[in-house]
Design an enzyme around this catalytic site. Structure first.
Site, mmCIF file in Angstrom:
data_model
loop_
_atom_site.group_PDB
_atom_site.id
_atom_site.type_symbol
_atom_site.label_atom_id
_atom_site.label_comp_id
_atom_site.label_asym_id
_atom_site.label_seq_id
_atom_site.Cartn_x
_atom_site.Cartn_y
_atom_site.Cartn_z
ATOM 1 N N CYS A 180 0.345 -3.271 15.173
ATOM 2 C CA CYS A 180 0.419 -3.032 13.730
ATOM 3 C C CYS A 180 -0.116 -4.188 12.905
ATOM 4 O O CYS A 180 0.249 -5.347 13.108
ATOM 5 C CB CYS A 180 1.882 -2.764 13.364
ATOM 6 S SG CYS A 180 2.162 -2.649 11.598
ATOM 7 N N GLY A 231 6.363 -2.333 6.326
ATOM 8 C CA GLY A 231 7.760 -2.751 6.387
ATOM 9 C C GLY A 231 8.624 -1.833 7.220
ATOM 10 O O GLY A 231 8.251 -0.712 7.546
ATOM 11 N N GLU A 232 9.786 -2.358 7.586
ATOM 12 C CA GLU A 232 10.791 -1.597 8.340
ATOM 13 C C GLU A 232 11.899 -1.231 7.347
ATOM 14 O O GLU A 232 12.680 -2.102 6.924
ATOM 15 C CB GLU A 232 11.303 -2.466 9.500
ATOM 16 C CG GLU A 232 12.591 -2.001 10.140
ATOM 17 C CD GLU A 232 12.566 -0.549 10.609
ATOM 18 O OE1 GLU A 232 11.668 -0.170 11.377
ATOM 19 O OE2 GLU A 232 13.469 0.207 10.191
ATOM 20 N N CYS A 241 5.433 -5.573 15.623
ATOM 21 C CA CYS A 241 4.935 -4.615 16.616
ATOM 22 C C CYS A 241 3.483 -4.950 16.970
ATOM 23 O O CYS A 241 2.669 -5.247 16.081
ATOM 24 C CB CYS A 241 5.049 -3.192 16.084
ATOM 25 S SG CYS A 241 6.753 -2.743 15.679
ATOM 26 N N CYS A 299 3.034 8.361 1.594
ATOM 27 C CA CYS A 299 3.605 7.418 2.552
ATOM 28 C C CYS A 299 3.769 6.090 1.808
ATOM 29 O O CYS A 299 2.795 5.544 1.304
ATOM 30 C CB CYS A 299 2.639 7.290 3.731
ATOM 31 S SG CYS A 299 3.099 6.020 4.892
ATOM 32 N N LEU A 327 8.892 5.516 18.853
ATOM 33 C CA LEU A 327 9.320 5.267 20.237
ATOM 34 C C LEU A 327 8.206 4.572 21.032
ATOM 35 O O LEU A 327 8.382 3.497 21.559
ATOM 36 C CB LEU A 327 9.723 6.599 20.876
ATOM 37 C CG LEU A 327 10.740 6.551 21.987
ATOM 38 C CD1 LEU A 327 11.976 5.732 21.620
ATOM 39 C CD2 LEU A 327 11.164 7.972 22.361
ATOM 40 N N CYS A 368 -1.311 1.636 8.359
ATOM 41 C CA CYS A 368 -0.516 0.780 7.482
ATOM 42 C C CYS A 368 -0.907 -0.687 7.581
ATOM 43 O O CYS A 368 -1.089 -1.237 8.644
ATOM 44 C CB CYS A 368 0.953 1.024 7.838
ATOM 45 S SG CYS A 368 1.949 -0.321 8.322
ATOM 46 N N GLU A 387 0.823 -1.208 0.000
ATOM 47 C CA GLU A 387 0.000 0.000 0.000
ATOM 48 C C GLU A 387 0.862 1.265 0.000
ATOM 49 O O GLU A 387 1.994 1.260 0.454
ATOM 50 C CB GLU A 387 -0.830 0.061 1.290
ATOM 51 C CG GLU A 387 -1.681 -1.134 1.542
ATOM 52 C CD GLU A 387 -2.240 -1.140 2.959
ATOM 53 O OE1 GLU A 387 -2.797 -2.163 3.337
ATOM 54 O OE2 GLU A 387 -2.099 -0.135 3.689
ATOM 55 N N CYS A 436 6.160 -7.491 7.367
ATOM 56 C CA CYS A 436 7.247 -6.954 8.189
ATOM 57 C C CYS A 436 7.588 -7.962 9.268
ATOM 58 O O CYS A 436 6.712 -8.622 9.811
ATOM 59 C CB CYS A 436 6.806 -5.642 8.836
ATOM 60 S SG CYS A 436 8.094 -4.865 9.838
HETATM 61 FE FE1 SF4 Z 1 6.423 -2.364 13.373
HETATM 62 FE FE2 SF4 Z 1 6.433 -0.700 11.237
HETATM 63 FE FE3 SF4 Z 1 6.834 -3.314 10.928
HETATM 64 FE FE4 SF4 Z 1 4.447 -2.425 11.608
HETATM 65 S S1 SF4 Z 1 5.492 -2.030 9.687
HETATM 66 S S2 SF4 Z 1 5.478 -4.213 12.477
HETATM 67 S S3 SF4 Z 1 4.982 -0.701 12.935
HETATM 68 S S4 SF4 Z 1 8.161 -1.907 12.037
#
Ligand code: SF4
Length: 343
Positions: free
Chosen positions: A120, A158-159, A117, A106, A213, A330, A93, A113
């Site tokens: 998420c 994603g990270e 988290c 964005c 954070l 997201c 996306e 990912c």
């Molecule tokens: Fe964490 Fe961002 Fe991955 Fe979601 S996309 S799990 S918020 S690092």
């Protein structure tokens, strides 16, 4: 059938090698890049300063690699969410957020990912694969408002520091004179903090940094498992080695969860943690996702938290929620899509 070479994501040198190999002048590479990035022209037939014979040859040997979104959701507030279907049928996306004179996109850097988290939706998918630089650039070039964009944030699925080679390659296409030629200040990378990737990003890029954070203490590891490998305190110490007072901006993202990280003592602990850093704090409303025992802090607590930070001399603002009616958080749309295609 011979597969066509996709040109998006190629550096000038890579492109030059290709066109010379196809018997064309080396400067054809520069012409193609100009059409793609400067003029947003994605058909060889329209690249009028390239000879007709070479345009026809390009059309048989190559494709630009532009892959527009297959679905668009438009919010009442003007936010637009796009779903891209990749060559392997996976989906990612991007979200377009117009705001007065700014128009931010964005974008995603991975399918799923691995960071997991708690809050998420993308994290629930696990990591399926990294995006190639071309797939990242495609999000920027193929959306309907591409020409109006003023800012890019790597804050989607994603990270980014977990796929840094491709992310930096895509950033190069955004900032290089042969690409979109944007100032690095129009680009922000958002991260939960992966030690090696973050350090490399800080050394190799001049773009802004947004650090997720979400908690000033040990409880961060419960929300962001990556904190166990690279605790927030260590990350902040690393950040202290870099200058964020001039060109480059540092911000901390802080999603506010009721009863978890929204007390005045949390605000004090946060102020203490980031004391002395040139930075700002964005306080973000949490939008509940299914199966996660977290809810958003109250407006009153968010305001108190913000004011407490401001009193400590830290610039903190409560970010306006955008696109709530179109699943703008997201991973929401692609998770829904995945579920539907699995049914
Ligand atoms: Fe964490 Fe961002 Fe991955 Fe979601 S996309 S799990 S918020 S690092």
């Amino acid at each position: 059938m011979q597969t066509k070479e996709e040109l998006l994501g190629k550096t000038p040198d890579e492109l030059k090698t290709l066109v010379v190999g196809w018997g064309m002048p080396a400067f054809t590479a520069r012409q193609i890049l100009k059409w793609i990035y400067e003029k947003h022209v994605f058909r060889f037939a329209d690249m009028s300063d390239i000879s007709k014979a070479n345009r026809e040859k390009l059309a048989t040997l190559a494709a630009i690699g532009i892959n527009p979104p297959v679905e668009t959701l438009t919010s009442a507030d003007g936010t637009e969410k796009y779903l891209f279907r990749l060559d392997d049928a996976r989906t990612v996306e991007a979200v377009y957020i117009p705001d007065k004179e700014r128009a931010t996109l964005c974008i995603s850097s991975q399918v799923g990912c691995r960071m997991g988290c708690l809050f998420c939706m993308t994290g629930k998918q696990g990591l399926q694969r990294n995006l190639a630089a071309a797939e990242i650039i495609n999000q920027i070039l193929s959306v309907p408002h591409s020409m109006e964009l003023t800012n890019i944030v790597y804050m989607g699925m994603g990270e980014p520091t977990d796929n840094l080679d491709e992310v930096l390659k895509s950033m190069e296409a955004v900032t290089a004179p042969w690409g979109l030629s944007w100032s690095p200040k129009r680009v922000t990378l958002s991260t939960v903090g992966v030690r090696k990737g973050l350090k490399r990003f800080l050394q190799e890029s001049k773009s802004h940094l947004a650090v997720s954070l979400h908690s000033p203490d040990m409880r961060r590891a419960e929300i962001i498992p990556a904190d166990r490998a690279f605790p927030a305190a260590d990350m902040i110490n690393m950040l202290r080695e870099y200058d964020f007072s001039h060109q480059r901006r540092l911000s901390f993202e802080y999603i506010m969860f009721a009863g978890v990280n929204d007390s005045l003592s949390d605000a004090e602990a946060l102020a203490h943690l980031i004391k002395g850093l040139d930075c700002r704090v964005n306080l973000i409303r949490y939008h509940a996702i299914p199966g996660v025992p977290l809810s958003c802090a109250s407006e009153k607590d968010m305001t108190m938290f913000r004011d407490a930070l401001n009193r400590k001399g830290i610039t903190a603002t409560i970010r306006a929620s955008r696109g709530e009616d179109i699943f703008a958080a997201c991973g929401m749309l692609s998770s829904r899509h995945k579920k539907h295609t699995a049914e």
